[in-house]
Scaffold this active site. Structure first.
Site, PDB file in Angstrom:
ATOM      1  N   LEU A 210       0.853  -1.190   0.000  1.00 27.01           N
ATOM      2  CA  LEU A 210       0.000   0.000   0.000  1.00 27.01           C
ATOM      3  C   LEU A 210       0.887   1.237   0.000  1.00 27.01           C
ATOM      4  O   LEU A 210       1.749   1.359   0.868  1.00 27.01           O
ATOM      5  CB  LEU A 210      -0.759  -0.048   1.330  1.00 27.01           C
ATOM      6  CG  LEU A 210      -2.159   0.498   1.449  1.00 27.01           C
ATOM      7  CD1 LEU A 210      -3.075  -0.191   0.467  1.00 27.01           C
ATOM      8  CD2 LEU A 210      -2.647   0.250   2.878  1.00 27.01           C
ATOM      9  N   HIS A 211       0.696   2.118  -0.954  1.00 25.24           N
ATOM     10  CA  HIS A 211       1.481   3.357  -0.871  1.00 25.24           C
ATOM     11  C   HIS A 211       0.834   4.500  -1.647  1.00 25.24           C
ATOM     12  O   HIS A 211       1.278   5.627  -1.583  1.00 25.24           O
ATOM     13  CB  HIS A 211       2.894   3.139  -1.414  1.00 25.24           C
ATOM     14  CG  HIS A 211       2.939   2.985  -2.910  1.00 25.24           C
ATOM     15  ND1 HIS A 211       2.626   1.808  -3.532  1.00 25.24           N
ATOM     16  CD2 HIS A 211       3.212   3.871  -3.890  1.00 25.24           C
ATOM     17  CE1 HIS A 211       2.722   1.970  -4.839  1.00 25.24           C
ATOM     18  NE2 HIS A 211       3.072   3.216  -5.089  1.00 25.24           N
ATOM     19  N   ARG A 212      -0.222   4.216  -2.404  1.00 23.72           N
ATOM     20  CA  ARG A 212      -0.864   5.205  -3.256  1.00 23.72           C
ATOM     21  C   ARG A 212      -1.346   6.381  -2.409  1.00 23.72           C
ATOM     22  O   ARG A 212      -2.012   6.179  -1.383  1.00 23.72           O
ATOM     23  CB  ARG A 212      -2.024   4.501  -3.929  1.00 23.72           C
ATOM     24  CG  ARG A 212      -2.516   4.916  -5.253  1.00 23.72           C
ATOM     25  CD  ARG A 212      -1.569   5.059  -6.346  1.00 23.72           C
ATOM     26  NE  ARG A 212      -0.967   3.852  -6.857  1.00 23.72           N
ATOM     27  CZ  ARG A 212       0.128   3.845  -7.606  1.00 23.72           C
ATOM     28  NH1 ARG A 212       0.724   4.973  -7.938  1.00 23.72           N
ATOM     29  NH2 ARG A 212       0.630   2.729  -8.051  1.00 23.72           N
TER      30      ARG A 212
END
Ligand code: UD1
Length: 369
Positions: A210-212
């Site tokens: 997850l990094h968006r």
């Protein structure tokens, strides 16, 4: 003496490294090409950058612009200023950029204004979501590129619809898959989870990344995803290597302690290429908002649940193992449940995702000499 073509190959952030590695390797086989590796320094942590150079056998960058983090404008402008100085001093014949990060956009803009031809690898992908910074980077980069190398035919269609002439578009396949196929066996043998002595529940494990910006910067969205992770780790082990941006946001919203207390969740630092591929290869399901992982899971035949409402890589849904589940708690967990009940999404490998995309790209570039 025959002229050689001096090519600046630009990288900046983690997903760029696996795309440039096979291109550099192919260019080095050709005496008529002089490839130069430029790192903008957008990613500078050892775990997001150096380890990839080591894993992928990439040479040290010839030049590192050392830009680092900042707002979009600060980062993009920083790269532009330094890259322009470099090009002014040492005019390359071609600038090759990959993907859709801020460094891709910044270096393309500089090259276009200095009238240096631009090659864009992974051109034509469109999510049609302009709230996504990468979508802006893709559209602008493609509009000013001279050689547009695409991974799938839908990308060709997107470019043609935007008025890019057919002669500039080359459907070559996927360089990220070149790198994946080259390292897959080595990564599987590595058995990273055994090395770190990780205990896995009987049903196997899910891998989460997850990094968006749209997922981790917004408190409510991040809370929904965290709640879904909490539910899933009761069913099967969840392995979650945490990106620095995400770590910062989890701490900011006080969600880090909650996650740390979950018994079925294994939180890790960002992993290098081989360690990550080792973990991904054995996963029962991958939950992610990454673009690259949607493609890699399709090639590996592993179900992928994409925590986004759209994708710029629709072929991974129409042909591969990818499914868009958005950020809704109920949708995420019901998709996981279905997979655990044995309703796996079976896919096929898209055309030209065969490990030879870089060779095709370099064949085309070689003809420019
Ligand atoms: C960037 C790319 C994204 C890509 C992702 C992969 C853009 C617009 N975004 O997002 O498309 O999918 O890389 O990781 O180009 N940070 C560190 N160490 C680093 C780099 C960043 O701690 O080496 C932290 C900093 O707090 C920084 C934040 O992460 O502010 C975001 O970094 P940035 O490069 O701006 O974007 P990413 O979220 O990594």
């Amino acid at each position: 003496m025959k002229k050689t073509l001096k090519i600046y190959n630009v990288v900046g952030a983690r997903p760029n490294f696996m795309k440039i590695a096979p291109v550099m390797e192919q260019m080095k086989l050709r005496p008529e090409l002089t490839p130069i590796l430029i790192h903008t320094g957008q990613h500078y942590d050892e775990k997001l950058s150096k380890v990839f150079f080591d894993n992928l056998g990439l040479p040290e960058p010839d030049i590192n612009l050392g830009i680092g983090s900042g707002s979009h404008a600060v980062q993009t402008a920083g790269v532009m200023i330094e890259f322009e100085k470099l090009c002014d001093r040492d005019m390359p014949d071609l600038v090759l950029v990959v993907g859709d990060v801020n460094s891709t956009l910044a270096c393309s803009l500089v090259a276009a204004k200095l009238c240096i031809p631009i090659a864009h690898v992974e051109a034509g992908l469109r999510s049609r979501d302009r709230l996504m910074p990468e979508e802006i980077n893709r559209i602008v980069t493609d509009a000013i590129s001279d050689y547009l190398f695409t991974t799938s035919k839908d990308a060709d269609a997107n470019l043609l619809a935007e008025g890019i002439p057919m002669e500039k578009i080359f459907f070559v396949g996927n360089v990220m898959v070149d790198t994946l196929l080259k390292h897959r066996d080595q990564a599987v043998k590595l058995n990273y989870l055994k090395i770190i002595n990780c205990k896995i529940k009987e049903g196997g494990y899910a891998l989460v990344t997850l990094h968006r910006q749209s997922n981790v910067d917004d408190r409510e969205t991040l809370a929904k995803i965290v709640a879904a992770i909490e539910y899933i780790q009761n069913q099967l082990t969840v392995i979650f290597p945490v990106h620095p941006r995400t770590k910062k946001q989890l701490q900011k919203y006080g969600m880090d302690r909650k996650l740390a207390s979950l018994k079925g969740l294994v939180l890790l630092e960002p992993l290098g290429y081989l360690d990550f591929l080792s973990v991904m290869s054995g996963a029962r399901v991958v939950l992610t908002d990454s673009g690259g992982l949607q493609e890699e899971t399709t090639v590996l035949g592993i179900p992928c649940l994409t925590i986004r409402e759209n994708t710029e890589r629709p072929i991974t849904v129409s042909m591969g193992t990818n499914q868009l589940v958005g950020t809704d708690y109920g949708r995420i967990i019901s998709a996981v449940e279905k997979i655990l009940e044995g309703n796996d999404i079976r896919g096929r490998i898209p055309e030209l995702w065969d490990g030879r995309a870089a060779e095709r790209i370099v064949d085309i570039i070689g003809k420019l000499v």
